[in-house]
Scaffold this active site. Structure first.
Site, short mmCIF file in Angstrom:
data_model
loop_
_atom_site.label_atom_id
_atom_site.label_comp_id
_atom_site.label_asym_id
_atom_site.label_seq_id
_atom_site.Cartn_x
_atom_site.Cartn_y
_atom_site.Cartn_z
N GLU A 24 37.40 42.98 9.02
CA GLU A 24 38.09 42.70 10.28
C GLU A 24 37.90 41.23 10.65
O GLU A 24 37.10 40.50 10.05
CB GLU A 24 37.53 43.59 11.38
CG GLU A 24 36.05 43.37 11.65
CD GLU A 24 35.65 43.65 13.08
OE1 GLU A 24 36.17 42.95 13.96
OE2 GLU A 24 34.84 44.56 13.31
N ASP A 137 37.42 54.70 29.63
CA ASP A 137 37.40 53.60 28.66
C ASP A 137 36.88 54.12 27.32
O ASP A 137 35.67 54.27 27.13
CB ASP A 137 36.52 52.47 29.18
CG ASP A 137 36.69 51.19 28.37
OD1 ASP A 137 37.33 51.24 27.30
OD2 ASP A 137 36.20 50.13 28.81
N SER A 139 37.54 53.61 23.09
CA SER A 139 38.15 52.73 22.10
C SER A 139 39.20 53.46 21.27
O SER A 139 39.03 54.63 20.89
CB SER A 139 37.07 52.18 21.18
OG SER A 139 37.65 51.48 20.09
N LYS A 158 28.64 50.75 18.32
CA LYS A 158 27.86 49.71 18.99
C LYS A 158 26.90 50.34 20.00
O LYS A 158 27.26 51.24 20.74
CB LYS A 158 28.80 48.71 19.67
CG LYS A 158 29.64 47.91 18.68
CD LYS A 158 30.53 46.92 19.40
CE LYS A 158 31.30 46.06 18.40
NZ LYS A 158 32.36 46.82 17.71
#
Length: 300
Positions: A24, A137, A139, A158
């Site tokens: 990425e 929220d 991802s 994370k």
């Protein structure tokens, strides 16, 4: 105009069936400061080559999907201050409007699949943010893992996220979460999140065989390989937990939300650990790249 632009090295590797590992670019533009971001990217590419595979750093520059970056393109991207942070929702718009943007886990998976690349190495995936029961929220990385057939090697989600909820959503979506070489689910900078991983595998060939079997069964989506940070480089959870809480409180007080949350939290953790989190981040990304190269070799 072609949708994908390959470096000569990647084009040759695809033609000859050599193992390729996608990388990425958000970690370059939004995850680390200059020039550590450029140096890290070059080192990770070198690690993949040393492990017998070809690295393909993916980014959008001037409205083109680049599969592999030249040295000049990498330097330019690493110093771009206004690069978009691209996920599934805005990838097409960035291309249609000629913008430059870095690919998140989700966007990198999409581009990798278009390029026929089956393995992708990153630092950590996104997931369910703390307080998501109020903010919603979550991802897009999680949904991407459920629908795009790429095996993703990461050091878990994370550590700034709500890891139990992230694991629960992955289970609901049917995403295999495979801890590599241990029973515990790693937590990015730390080897043990305190959660047991749903699955465990101890060899790259097993992971490659599972990837192939999912395709034979017609199952959509990829696999998440949770690869623990090397023991010598980890930051213990007990040390990180209060720092993460401090950073989360600051983000809330400043009204930071949506795509701004993760870069802010990573930057504050870097400051609060006097740079130790950056060293750990680099170590875990390199470790993931080496494992991804072994999986890609087994697939090839």
């Amino acid at each position: 105009m072609a949708l994908l632009t390959y470096t000569p090295e990647i084009a040759e590797a695809r033609d000859k069936g050599h193992p390729i590992v996608a990388l990425e670019s958000t970690i370059i533009t939004h995850g680390m400061p200059w020039p550590q971001n450029r140096d890290m990217a070059r080192q990770v590419e070198a690690d993949i080559r040393a492990a017998g595979a070809i690295p393909a750093t993916i980014a959008v520059m001037d409205g083109e999907i680049l599969i592999g970056l030249s040295a000049g393109q990498l330097d330019r991207l690493a110093q771009t201050q206004d690069a978009l942070k691209l996920s599934r929702a805005d990838l097409a718009i960035a291309l249609a409007t000629g913008r430059t943007g870095a690919t998140t886990v989700a966007a990198t998976m999409i581009c990798a699949q278009l390029a026929g690349i089956e393995v992708f190495a990153t630092g950590g995936i996104g997931g369910v943010h703390r307080g998501a029961e109020l903010s919603f929220d979550i991802s897009a990385d999680l949904q991407e893992l459920a629908q795009t057939r790429v095996t993703v090697v990461a050091a878990g989600a994370k550590a700034i996220l709500d890891l139990p909820k992230t694991l629960e959503v992955l289970e609901t979506l049917g995403v295999p979460v495979i801890a590599y070489g241990q029973d515990a689910l790693p937590a990015f900078w730390s080897r043990d999140s305190g959660l047991k991983a749903p699955l465990r595998m101890d060899a790259p060939a097993q992971i490659a065989a599972s990837h192939r079997m999912r395709a034979r069964l017609g199952l959509p989506g990829g696999q998440l390989v949770a690869n623990p940070i090397p023991a010598a480089d980890e930051l213990p959870s007990a040390m990180l937990s209060p720092l993460i809480e401090t950073a989360l409180s600051e983000a809330a007080a400043q009204g930071i939300s949506a795509k701004g949350v993760t870069p802010f939290l990573l930057r504050r953790i870097f400051e609060l650990t006097d740079g130790a989190s950056l060293a750990a981040n680099i170590a875990l990304v390199r470790n993931n790249a080496r494992l991804a190269a072994e999986i890609a070799r087994a697939l090839a």
